[in-house]
Design an enzyme around this catalytic site. Structure first.
Site, PDB file in Angstrom:
ATOM      1  N   CYS A  75       0.816  -1.222   0.000  1.00 42.77           N
ATOM      2  CA  CYS A  75       0.000   0.000   0.000  1.00 42.77           C
ATOM      3  C   CYS A  75       0.848   1.270   0.000  1.00 42.77           C
ATOM      4  CB  CYS A  75      -0.985  -0.007   1.167  1.00 42.77           C
ATOM      5  SG  CYS A  75      -0.227   0.080   2.808  1.00 42.77           S
ATOM      6  N   HIS A 106      -2.603   1.304   6.926  1.00 43.45           N
ATOM      7  CA  HIS A 106      -2.954   1.220   5.500  1.00 43.45           C
ATOM      8  C   HIS A 106      -3.101   2.622   4.936  1.00 43.45           C
ATOM      9  CE1 HIS A 106      -4.294  -0.897   1.919  1.00 43.45           C
ATOM     10  NE2 HIS A 106      -5.298  -0.043   1.812  1.00 43.45           N
ATOM     11  N   HIS A 163      -5.704   1.988  -4.303  1.00 49.11           N
ATOM     12  CA  HIS A 163      -4.807   1.421  -3.302  1.00 49.11           C
ATOM     13  C   HIS A 163      -4.409  -0.004  -3.659  1.00 49.11           C
ATOM     14  CE1 HIS A 163      -7.957  -0.916  -0.681  1.00 49.11           C
ATOM     15  NE2 HIS A 163      -8.361  -0.849  -1.925  1.00 49.11           N
TER      16      HIS A 163
END
Length: 362
Positions: free
Chosen positions: A276, A324, A336
């Protein structure tokens, strides 16, 4: 359902139920999907499919496992960055030590030459040399040279002492830096083991599901994400939002969006796969604005903005531990790299719990 498979799924149910009991009073949990058609009766050849409640427990258990893997991935990436930086600093210290040793050897050689010259003059004090001299004028000239020589000798001695002290400090710094490097390597190795363990547990759990159960599980995941996105948009957070991307923001968005379909691989920064924060950091680097490598460092080190003021290119940090990150691309969406087993994709910006928003080019 086979005994082993039923046992793993039952374990997932137990974990989620335990978490529910331990939760604070009044805590709400996502409701399960609508009850599917009645499952066929189990037979010796065909075990009964997992119930909807069991699949919801599996979904939450997988969510926890992949979240743990994401936290460990951030720790791994941070340790890797530290190790790289510490290795560079250690190499620089090694160069200083080598140069210092060469300088010290040269200074000692020069001091040896000066001592030999003094020995050749007999090392007599100035008063004795004046008494024995036949030419006082010549003696005085020689005295001036002697004084210059003494000053040069003192300078050599001072430089030698300072160089020796520098070498001792460099050696001490190198020892400390080596210990830090070893600590970073151990932290990186521990994080790697945790990542592998959590991903293996998740894959083992998913492997127990039949095709139809996997499809229902995917549906539950989509429903949970859509429910969260709808609730987020329902707050009016984006009402009236019209901010456009900056020039660098547009470049970062184009880069990130172009990576769709590439697989998530923990620790990866492209070009063929990403995690990510590897995606967001590489996207902004391509736009000419280097940013921290990990989602936690991005949250800690980049300027924060209100969600109401988001513009394309901003980074949305998710979960309370900043484990994240995704890039906002406008219209309530973000791009993402979700988790192992998935690819870079576009999703609702509010489909996961948002911690905050940061702007690399604020």
């Amino acid at each position: 359902m086979g005994t082993g498979r039923r046992g793993l799924i039952a374990a997932a149910v137990t974990v989620v139920c335990a978490l529910t009991v331990l939760a604070a009073p009044g805590t709400a949990f996502a409701a399960p999907a609508p009850t599917p058609e009645p499952a066929p009766t189990a037979s010796a050849d065909r075990p009964a499919p997992a119930t909807n409640q069991e699949l919801e427990a599996v979904r939450k258990r997988l969510e926890d496992l992949y979240h743990d893997a994401a936290v460990a991935t951030d720790a791994h990436n941070a340790a890797e960055e530290k190790a790289t930086r510490q290795s560079e600093e250690l190499a620089a210290l090694a160069k200083k030590i080598a140069a210092g040793r060469a300088e010290l050897a040269d200074l000692k050689a020069r001091m040896g030459s000066a001592a030999a010259a003094q020995y050749r003059t007999g090392g007599l004090p100035p008063e004795a040399q004046l008494a024995l001299s036949d030419d006082p004028g010549q003696f005085l000239d020689g005295t001036g040279r002697i004084l210059q020589g003494e000053r040069a000798a003192k300078h050599l001695l001072g430089r030698t002492t300072r160089t020796q002290q520098d070498l001792e400090q460099y050696a001490e710094d190198a020892s400390a830096q080596w210990k830090k490097l070893e600590a970073s390597r151990k932290a990186k190795a521990a994080a790697r083991q945790k990542i592998k363990k959590r991903i293996a547990q998740a894959k083992s759990l998913e492997k127990q599901l039949e095709k139809e159960e996997k499809e229902r599980l995917a549906l539950l995941e989509r429903q949970a994400a859509q429910k969260a996105q709808t609730a987020w948009l329902g707050t009016g957070v984006l009402d009236g939002a019209t901010a456009g991307a900056s020039e660098q923001g547009e470049k970062a968005v184009r880069f990130a969006a172009a990576q769709q379909g590439k697989p998530y691989v923990w620790g990866a920064e492209g070009p063929d796969s990403f995690d990510c924060s590897g995606l967001t950091s590489r996207a902004w680097a391509s736009a000419g604005r280097p940013i921290p490598r990990t989602s936690q460092a991005q949250w800690a080190g980049l300027p924060r903005v209100d969600a109401e003021d988001m513009r394309p290119g901003d980074l949305i940090i998710y979960f309370d531990d900043a484990s994240h990150v995704g890039m906002y691309i406008g219209n309530g969406s973000m791009v993402h790299a979700p988790r192992p087993g998935r690819t870079v994709t576009v999703a609702g910006a509010g489909s996961m719990p948002i911690l905050g928003v940061v702007r690399p080019d604020a």
